[in-house]
Every structure is written in structure tokens, then in C-alpha cells.
Design a protein around this motif. Structure first.
Motif, PDB file in Angstrom:
ATOM      1  N   CYS A  76       0.836  -1.227   0.165  1.00 30.60           N
ATOM      2  CA  CYS A  76      -0.020   0.092   0.147  1.00 30.60           C
ATOM      3  C   CYS A  76       0.955   1.032   0.086  1.00 30.60           C
ATOM      4  CB  CYS A  76      -0.770  -0.089   1.138  1.00 30.60           C
ATOM      5  SG  CYS A  76      -0.246   0.302   2.598  1.00 30.60           S
ATOM      6  N   CYS A  97       1.328  -3.596   9.051  1.00 28.97           N
ATOM      7  CA  CYS A  97       1.020  -2.668   8.445  1.00 28.97           C
ATOM      8  C   CYS A  97       0.051  -1.532   9.000  1.00 28.97           C
ATOM      9  CB  CYS A  97       0.938  -2.328   6.782  1.00 28.97           C
ATOM     10  SG  CYS A  97       0.675  -0.931   5.971  1.00 28.97           S
ATOM     11  N   CYS A 100      -2.783  -1.082   5.778  1.00 30.35           N
ATOM     12  CA  CYS A 100      -3.646  -2.257   5.252  1.00 30.35           C
ATOM     13  C   CYS A 100      -3.525  -3.316   6.014  1.00 30.35           C
ATOM     14  CB  CYS A 100      -2.891  -2.527   3.992  1.00 30.35           C
ATOM     15  SG  CYS A 100      -1.323  -3.221   3.748  1.00 30.35           S
TER      16      CYS A 100
HETATM   17 ZN   LIG Z   1       0.192  -1.668   3.957  1.00 25.39          ZN
END
Ligand SMILES: [Zn+2]
Length: 280
Positions: A76, A97, A100
Motif C-alpha cells: 500500500c 502495516c 493495510c
Molecule cells: Zn500496507
């Protein structure tokens, strides 16, 4: 402890992507019981909480693990905090993350060198030329084992400045072969390495006249070997490329033309023509 959890997650991710590859080549009706058993066995070794998180992410998208690229999530693009980058590098804890939610890991292996830009704005690349070029065509592979031909193809990627380290790339591709061979029948093999981030998909194509025995669904030696480096974010697109190439090179007219090619340029013409309709 944490390192082994992350290794298990990475292996599980690899098996899931292999299952997707097999489905895209063999069609939805193919028997997947062997790989399904491997996936279940691998999932059962995970801590219940980690497993639940994995399944939750898997339902959204088959890419659960995202390699870190320049301190960012390669899926992302979210930039990670310095403390998170450190933790990922040291494998101290499972880092998700912040954007995401995918599990971030530090990829090892070859690095992408630089994306080769078109020579002019008028040089619009279409079809196979988006991932490959005449200097990645090996019309007469010399190796007699998967590791040897993978090394020849990896070297062409290094010479053409796609990746920095052919030896590491070869090592990663052979490790992938050892999980499940990429010989798919019809004399085709699709060795590859995921997690070469920072650039695009690349494809080197080699023809072996003697043939090389790749493990997998193939009973006969492979004559047509397609070697790809796949940034994680384009894993889904790779499946379409795989399907397009296998469709084109199960046809005798294209196979015979590839076997007759006596130079990299001649082989480039063959693959360009063969994929004109299967790769848009
Ligand atoms: Zn990500």
C-alpha cells in the motif's frame, strides 16, 4: 521464536500463492488435495491468534505478507515508523502495516536495480515488451539442471541491469522450486522469485534443446523455461501472464518456432508474435 513465526507465515503465504498459480494453469476443476493438505498442516503449526489474523487478512486478499521496501509497505506504500522498521529488520515481533494491516517482513535476496525507462515518450511499450526485452532471450540454454538454467536466466537479468545479484536470485528461485517444482507439463517450466521490490515484473525466456527435468506436474523434460521476478503487488497480474504464456506455448506452431530460433532476436520475434493476442 518470533523469527520462526514469521518464517512459518512466509511459507504459508508462498503455498497459497502456489495454489493460485496451479489453479490459473490447470483450471478450476484440478485436484488440489496435496497442496491443500500442505497448507492446512502449515496453518495448524501457527499460534491460534496469529492463525486467526492470517485467515482474516486472507479473506480480503491472498497477499497477507507484504515485503518492506525502502521503509514502506510494498503493497500500500505506507511509510513505517523508524521503530517499526527496526523491529521488522530484527524480526522481533510481528509488525502489521498501520494502513493495510498486512504482516510486514524484510525480504532477503537480490534487489531491483532500476526500472528501465522508455527511450522516448513515443516508445510506448505493449504486450510482452512491458516485462521483457531481446537481451533476456536465451535461445540455447546450456544447463542440464533447473539450478543451472535458472542461473543462466538470472545472469541475463543481472547483465541487463534488472537485478543486482544473479547468485542470490538463483538461490531464491531454487528454494522456491524445492517447495513445489514449477514444471507444468507440455515441456513448460515457470521458475520465479517473489519479493523483488522497487521495480516491475520482469521475464527472461530460455529454450533448452536437450530439455531439463523440472519437478512438478511435468513428467517430461522442460524445453521452454520462463523465469520471472515478481514484485508482490503484481502477484495477481503474474497469474494472468502465466496463463497467457502457457496458453501460447502449448501450441505447436509457437513451440516449433521457439526451437528453431537461432539468435536472441529470433526468439524475441517468436515470443512477441506468440503472445500478441494472449497478452494485451
Ligand atoms: Zn500496507
Amino acid at each position: 521464536m518470533m523469527r520462526s513465526t514469521i518464517n512459518h507465515l512466509a511459507q504459508l503465504q508462498e503455498l497459497i500463492l502456489i495454489r493460485d498459480e496451479q489453479r490459473s494453469i490447470r483450471g478450476p476443476g484440478a485436484d488440489m488435495s496435496v497442496i491443500n493438505q500442505s497448507i492446512d498442516a502449515m496453518a495448524d503449526t501457527l499460534d491460534p491468534e496469529v492463525k486467526m489474523n492470517f485467515n482474516r487478512l486472507y479473506k480480503k486478499d491472498h497477499i497477507v505478507m507484504a515485503p518492506m521496501n525502502n521503509g514502506s509497505c510494498s503493497m500500500c506504500g505506507m511509510h513505517l515508523a523508524i521503530s517499526q522498521i527496526q523491529a521488522v529488520k530484527l524480526c522481533r515481533q510481528v509488525i502489521a502495516c498501520p494502513s493495510c494491516g498486512r504482516v510486514i517482513y524484510d525480504p532477503t535476496g537480490a534487489k531491483w536495480v532500476a526500472e528501465r525507462k522508455p527511450r522516448s515518450p513515443f516508445e510506448q511499450k505493449v504486450g510482452i515488451a512491458r516485462f521483457s526485452s531481446p537481451d533476456l532471450m536465451l535461445h540455447d540454454l546450456r544447463g542440464t539442471t533447473p539450478a543451472e538454467v535458472i542461473s543462466e536466466l538470472a545472469m541475463s537479468l543481472q547483465k541487463a541491469l534488472f537485478v543486482d545479484d544473479a547468485a542470490k536470485l538463483t538461490e531464491a528461485a531454487v528454494a522456491r522450486e524445492n517447495i513445489l517444482g514449477t514444471g507444468i507439463g507440455h515441456d513448460l517450466a515457470f521458475p520465479h522469485v517473489r519479493g523483488i521490490e522497487g521495480g516491475g515484473l520482469s521475464l527472461a525466456f530460455g529454450v533448452s534443446r536437450k530439455g531439463v527435468k523440472f519437478e512438478g506436474a511435468s513428467q517430461t523434460p522442460s524445453h521452454f523455461i520462463f523465469f520471472s521476478t515478481i514484485p508482490t503487488a503484481v502477484s495477481a497480474f503474474y497469474l494472468r501472464l502465466l496463463a497467457g504464456l502457457s496458453d501460447s506455448f502449448t501450441k505447436d506452431v509457437n513451440r516449433n518456432a521457439a526451437l528453431e530460433a537461432d539468435s536472441p532476436e529470433a526468439l524475441w520475434k517468436v515470443i512477441t508474435k506468440a503472445t500478441r493476442y494472449s497478452l494485451k
